[in-house]
Design a protein around this motif. Structure first.
Motif, PDB file in Angstrom:
ATOM      1  N   HIS A  39     -24.075 -66.581 -28.152  1.00  0.00           N
ATOM      2  CA  HIS A  39     -22.975 -65.695 -27.777  1.00  0.00           C
ATOM      3  C   HIS A  39     -21.615 -66.340 -28.049  1.00  0.00           C
ATOM      4  CE1 HIS A  39     -21.350 -62.196 -25.923  1.00  0.00           C
ATOM      5  NE2 HIS A  39     -20.721 -62.881 -24.992  1.00  0.00           N
ATOM      6  N   GLY A  40     -21.496 -67.626 -27.746  1.00  0.00           N
ATOM      7  CA  GLY A  40     -20.251 -68.323 -28.036  1.00  0.00           C
ATOM      8  C   GLY A  40     -19.913 -68.268 -29.519  1.00  0.00           C
ATOM      9  N   GLU A  41     -20.931 -68.294 -30.357  1.00  0.00           N
ATOM     10  CA  GLU A  41     -20.704 -68.232 -31.811  1.00  0.00           C
ATOM     11  C   GLU A  41     -20.215 -66.852 -32.231  1.00  0.00           C
ATOM     12  OE1 GLU A  41     -20.892 -71.713 -31.718  1.00  0.00           O
ATOM     13  OE2 GLU A  41     -22.701 -70.950 -30.798  1.00  0.00           O
ATOM     14  N   ILE A  42     -20.702 -65.827 -31.524  1.00  0.00           N
ATOM     15  CA  ILE A  42     -20.231 -64.470 -31.823  1.00  0.00           C
ATOM     16  C   ILE A  42     -18.722 -64.376 -31.539  1.00  0.00           C
ATOM     17  CG2 ILE A  42     -20.442 -62.043 -31.190  1.00  0.00           C
ATOM     18  CD1 ILE A  42     -22.909 -62.889 -32.523  1.00  0.00           C
ATOM     19  N   TYR A  43     -18.334 -64.991 -30.440  1.00  0.00           N
ATOM     20  CA  TYR A  43     -16.905 -65.050 -30.079  1.00  0.00           C
ATOM     21  C   TYR A  43     -16.117 -65.741 -31.185  1.00  0.00           C
ATOM     22  CZ  TYR A  43     -13.231 -67.915 -27.782  1.00  0.00           C
ATOM     23  OH  TYR A  43     -12.099 -68.604 -27.463  1.00  0.00           O
ATOM     24  N   MET A  44     -16.677 -66.854 -31.685  1.00  0.00           N
ATOM     25  CA  MET A  44     -16.008 -67.603 -32.746  1.00  0.00           C
ATOM     26  C   MET A  44     -15.915 -66.762 -34.025  1.00  0.00           C
ATOM     27  SD  MET A  44     -17.104 -69.571 -35.603  1.00  0.00           S
ATOM     28  CE  MET A  44     -18.782 -70.027 -35.278  1.00  0.00           C
ATOM     29  N   ILE A  45     -17.001 -66.047 -34.345  1.00  0.00           N
ATOM     30  CA  ILE A  45     -16.977 -65.195 -35.531  1.00  0.00           C
ATOM     31  C   ILE A  45     -15.950 -64.085 -35.361  1.00  0.00           C
ATOM     32  CG2 ILE A  45     -18.333 -63.460 -36.780  1.00  0.00           C
ATOM     33  CD1 ILE A  45     -20.692 -65.360 -36.568  1.00  0.00           C
ATOM     34  N   GLY A  46     -15.841 -63.578 -34.130  1.00  0.00           N
ATOM     35  CA  GLY A  46     -14.815 -62.577 -33.862  1.00  0.00           C
ATOM     36  C   GLY A  46     -13.428 -63.107 -34.192  1.00  0.00           C
ATOM     37  N   ALA A  47     -13.164 -64.346 -33.764  1.00  0.00           N
ATOM     38  CA  ALA A  47     -11.861 -64.950 -34.048  1.00  0.00           C
ATOM     39  C   ALA A  47     -11.654 -65.102 -35.557  1.00  0.00           C
ATOM     40  CB  ALA A  47     -11.766 -66.304 -33.357  1.00  0.00           C
ATOM     41  N   PHE A  48     -12.699 -65.518 -36.286  1.00  0.00           N
ATOM     42  CA  PHE A  48     -12.564 -65.686 -37.738  1.00  0.00           C
ATOM     43  C   PHE A  48     -12.332 -64.362 -38.441  1.00  0.00           C
ATOM     44  CE2 PHE A  48     -13.785 -70.058 -37.498  1.00  0.00           C
ATOM     45  CZ  PHE A  48     -13.203 -70.599 -38.623  1.00  0.00           C
ATOM     46  N   MET A  49     -13.024 -63.299 -37.989  1.00  0.00           N
ATOM     47  CA  MET A  49     -12.792 -61.987 -38.593  1.00  0.00           C
ATOM     48  C   MET A  49     -11.347 -61.567 -38.371  1.00  0.00           C
ATOM     49  SD  MET A  49     -15.345 -60.892 -40.219  1.00  0.00           S
ATOM     50  CE  MET A  49     -14.458 -59.389 -40.545  1.00  0.00           C
ATOM     51  N   GLY A  50     -10.862 -61.845 -37.148  1.00  0.00           N
ATOM     52  CA  GLY A  50      -9.468 -61.528 -36.866  1.00  0.00           C
ATOM     53  C   GLY A  50      -8.539 -62.257 -37.808  1.00  0.00           C
ATOM     54  N   LEU A  51      -8.852 -63.540 -38.042  1.00  0.00           N
ATOM     55  CA  LEU A  51      -8.014 -64.351 -38.932  1.00  0.00           C
ATOM     56  C   LEU A  51      -8.017 -63.784 -40.350  1.00  0.00           C
ATOM     57  CD1 LEU A  51      -6.421 -67.025 -39.400  1.00  0.00           C
ATOM     58  CD2 LEU A  51      -8.569 -67.979 -40.165  1.00  0.00           C
ATOM     59  N   ILE A  52      -9.211 -63.382 -40.828  1.00  0.00           N
ATOM     60  CA  ILE A  52      -9.305 -62.879 -42.201  1.00  0.00           C
ATOM     61  C   ILE A  52      -8.511 -61.584 -42.349  1.00  0.00           C
ATOM     62  CG2 ILE A  52     -10.929 -61.831 -43.813  1.00  0.00           C
ATOM     63  CD1 ILE A  52     -12.898 -64.041 -42.906  1.00  0.00           C
TER      64      ILE A  52
END
Lengths: 300, 407
Positions: A39-52
């Motif tokens: 789940h923590g990784e999903i949060y991290m992926i969310g942040a990366f998608m936001g960045l992109i």
């Protein structure tokens, strides 16, 4: 007083983000009794998608506020899809397996996702653009409450209220509550349990993505390991409040946020994380089921 | 396999490939630089991703179907078919020569292979003991401990600090490390006696974090993140030796400790306390009703597991001659837990296999360098999906009662 308020609000905004992530843990746990380590990784992926999204739109010269909205929407959609897929790959084939098996595949999934982001993007810290502009009327509060803090608090509040309404009043929400109470019984009365589990993962992941984008733009940088500590803290918050309980996760997140904020502000900033875990240990010793968890009698 | 079956799989794999390609597209293709405000597009990655995930998904679906069909057959026949591996370990005609060969190979290893290989093997052996120690807590007693690495840190710092301040040698500290480990095991054990299942898991996780954070921040005591260097290697009756010889020496120390641990845990498993642990794992309340002292059994499990971890900590500090808090992160705990679960909970042979697999795999996958952790994570998922009970299933000792003598 000003210092106190400053700590209070920074604890509140930090706690709201913990609560957003903790909700995903607690919902998944309530339904399939699994600590979803990915789940923590999903949060991290969310942040990366936001960045992109933010990067692409900034290059195209869009206005800041619209970038923020689009970044949140896109990252919510994508994270939800990731959550859905993770469940299908790593947990669904393991229904009915021994209890620890899904936990290990969750840890495997967490390692996999971290390294996927590291390879596909970068191992270094990436700067995240400030997407929340300073509002004029916030000027007189700026001593203790920044615009981004306010934005985080308000957004989290809206999302949480929406979630509560969803669980209380929709058909799917009802099915979720039924499944959490007793999965077999829910199946017997015609609840499509597979669908409910998928929906839980989708909702939990979307909440984590909102938290991810908000905290990334607040802090200003991200990398591929941010999900780990955030995940552990959020899980701590979920347990603190009583795992499986939705108001418990929110309460746990806020308590954790305030503890960290006040302890670092008044005691010492070196031991920030130690306070959080000490609090957890203390609360569990005196209330083994968490703050709002129900102490159920064990059937023999 | 029927042809239409293959077509069905191909179709599902195609759908999966399209889905995964869509899912990974932004992250694989786009790379942004928010400072320079530039965007790089890497379209080729999308093609790789789609092709790769198609093949993987195809294999995945075929394997999954075979797994489920195997399960159905097993249920129909009603008897459990053992894997060839487990049968090999059970056949008495094979066991003795295999053990003898294994022993000779283990003793000869440092003379045949290079120092580099021996070093890797020493690390693997350390993880064998750590796995066996955690196996007591998790596999036998069923107490999920996610902060196991804390005890490893306790041992390592016990040796490092005593050596640094008082010049105590390895052999003096080894028993002291064991005592420290047992003490910390009890220290953690007491407050968590009332907790069960996942609450226990998160408290132990918190405990592990606390120990690491204290080591990191309390610089006057532990020298902070920079750690302690120049720890003495184990003494050999005062005879000086070179670095290469040190590796061999530590290898033999580890070999001895591993054999001791295997012997002890294998004996413990069938002992009175071992059976009490199994009962505790299966059902706490029923176990108490049978007259087993739950508190004692739980504390014993924590203390014994912690003792082994602490011993290994001492060896680790002596082997690397350097300790710092970065060696004791949550990932280590997760790795040791993975060893236990992947190998097969409660099974000694399984844990040994698991330790070798998880420690040697990343080491020999260095050829794939940056992809190795990715593959490692994937391997963990695949093994769990296709062998949820681990590589070797634990076997319970069966006691036969002679009906006539029993009356």
């Amino acid at each position: 007083m000003e210092y106190f308020l400053q700590l209070f609000f920074s604890g509140l905004s930090r706690g709201s983000v913990y609560a957003l992530i903790a909700l995903g843990y607690t919902m998944v746990y309530g339904i399939i009794e699994l600590i979803n380590f990915a789940h923590g990784e999903i949060y991290m992926i969310g942040a990366f998608m936001g960045l992109i999204v933010a990067g692409v739109l900034t290059a195209m010269g869009w206005p800041v506020l619209s970038i923020l909205v689009i970044a949140i929407i896109v990252s919510v959609l994508y994270s939800a899809a990731y959550g859905y897929t993770v469940e299908k790959i790593a947990y669904k084939p393991l229904r009915g397996a021994p209890r620890l098996a899904p936990l290990i595949s969750a840890i495997g999934m967490s390692i996999l996702l971290q390294n996927y982001i590291m390879l596909a993007q970068t191992p270094d810290f990436l700067p995240f653009p400030r997407l929340i502009p300073d509002l004029d009327f916030m000027e007189r509060f700026s001593m203790f409450l920044g615009t981004s803090d306010l934005f985080i608090i308000v957004t989290s509040l809206v999302v949480m209220v929406a979630l509560t309404l969803f669980i209380k009043f929709t058909r799917m929400g009802k099915a979720m509550r039924a499944t959490a109470q007793n999965r077999k019984m829910a199946m017997l009365v015609g609840v499509n349990v597979d669908q409910v589990i998928s929906a839980t993962f989708v909702i939990g992941s979307s909440l984590a993505a909102v938290g991810g984008v908000l905290i990334a733009t607040h802090v200003g940088q991200i990398n591929f390991v941010i999900g780990f500590l955030a995940g552990i803290k959020a899980f701590t918050a979920a347990v603190l409040g009583g795992i499986g309980s939705i108001p418990g996760a929110v309460l746990g997140g806020l308590v954790l946020g305030w503890t960290e904020s006040f302890a670092t502000g008044y005691v010492s900033s070196d031991y920030e994380d130690v306070f959080a875990f000490c609090l957890l240990v203390l609360i569990l010793i005196f209330r083994p089921a968490g703050l709002l968890g129900k102490q159920r009698a064990q059937k023999v | 396999m029927a042809a239409e079956n293959i077509f069905a799989h191909v179709k599902r794999a195609l759908i999966a490939a399209v889905w995964l390609a869509f899912l990974t597209a932004p992250i694989m293709v786009i790379r942004v630089d928010t400072v320079e405000k530039t965007v790089t597009w890497r379209w080729m990655h999308l093609a790789y991703m789609a092709a790769g995930s198609f093949l993987l998904a195809l294999v995945w679906y075929i394997m999954l179907e075979r797994r489920d069909r195997g399960k159905a057959n097993k249920d129909a026949e009603g008897n459990v078919k053992e894997s060839a591996l487990a049968r090999g370990f059970a056949d008495p005609k094979l066991v003795k020569p295999m053990l003898a060969f294994g022993f000779v190979a283990a003793v000869a290893f440092p003379w045949i292979f290079s120092m580099y290989q021996t070093n890797i093997l020493v690390s693997a052996l350390i993880y064998v003991v750590l796995g066996l120690g955690l196996n007591i807590t998790v596999g036998l007693a069923g107490l999920l401990d996610l902060g196991y690495v804390a005890f490893y840190a306790v041992g390592a710092y016990t040796y490092a600090l005593l050596n640094h301040h008082f010049d105590l040698g390895f052999w003096t500290v080894l028993p002291m490390g064991a005592i420290m480990g047992a003490f910390f095991g009890l220290l953690l054990g007491f407050p968590v006696l009332r907790l069960r299942g996942d609450y226990l898991a998160i408290v132990t996780l918190g405990f592990g974090q606390i120990i690491r954070l204290v080591l990191e921040n309390w610089s006057d005591f532990s020298f902070g993140p920079s750690g302690i260097a120049n720890i003495d290697r184990p003494g050999l009756f005062g005879i000086p030796y070179s670095v290469e010889q040190a590796t061999t020496y530590i290898y033999y120390i580890m070999l001895g400790l591993v054999m001791l641990t295997i012997f002890v845990t294998a004996r413990l498993k069938d002992s009175r306390i071992g059976r009490a642990w199994l009962a505790l794992r299966e059902d706490e309340i029923a176990c108490q009703a049978m007259g087993i002292d739950n508190t004692r059994a739980k504390l014993m499990a924590f203390a014994l597991g912690a003792t082994l971890a602490s011993l290994m900590g001492v060896v680790f500090a002596a082997k690397t001659t350097f300790v710092n808090p970065a060696s004791f992160t949550f990932m280590e705990s997760a790795m040791i837990l993975a060893i236990v679960v992947l190998g097969g909970m409660g099974s000694v042979v399984g844990v040994i296999l698991g330790a070798f697999l998880l420690m040697l795999l990343p080491e020999y996958m260095r050829a794939f360098s940056e992809y190795r952790m990715l593959l490692f994570g994937a391997t963990m998922i695949v093994i769990m999906v296709f062998m949820p009970k681990g590589l070797v299933r634990a076997k319970r000792k069966i006691y036969k009662i002679n009906a006539e003598t029993a009356g």
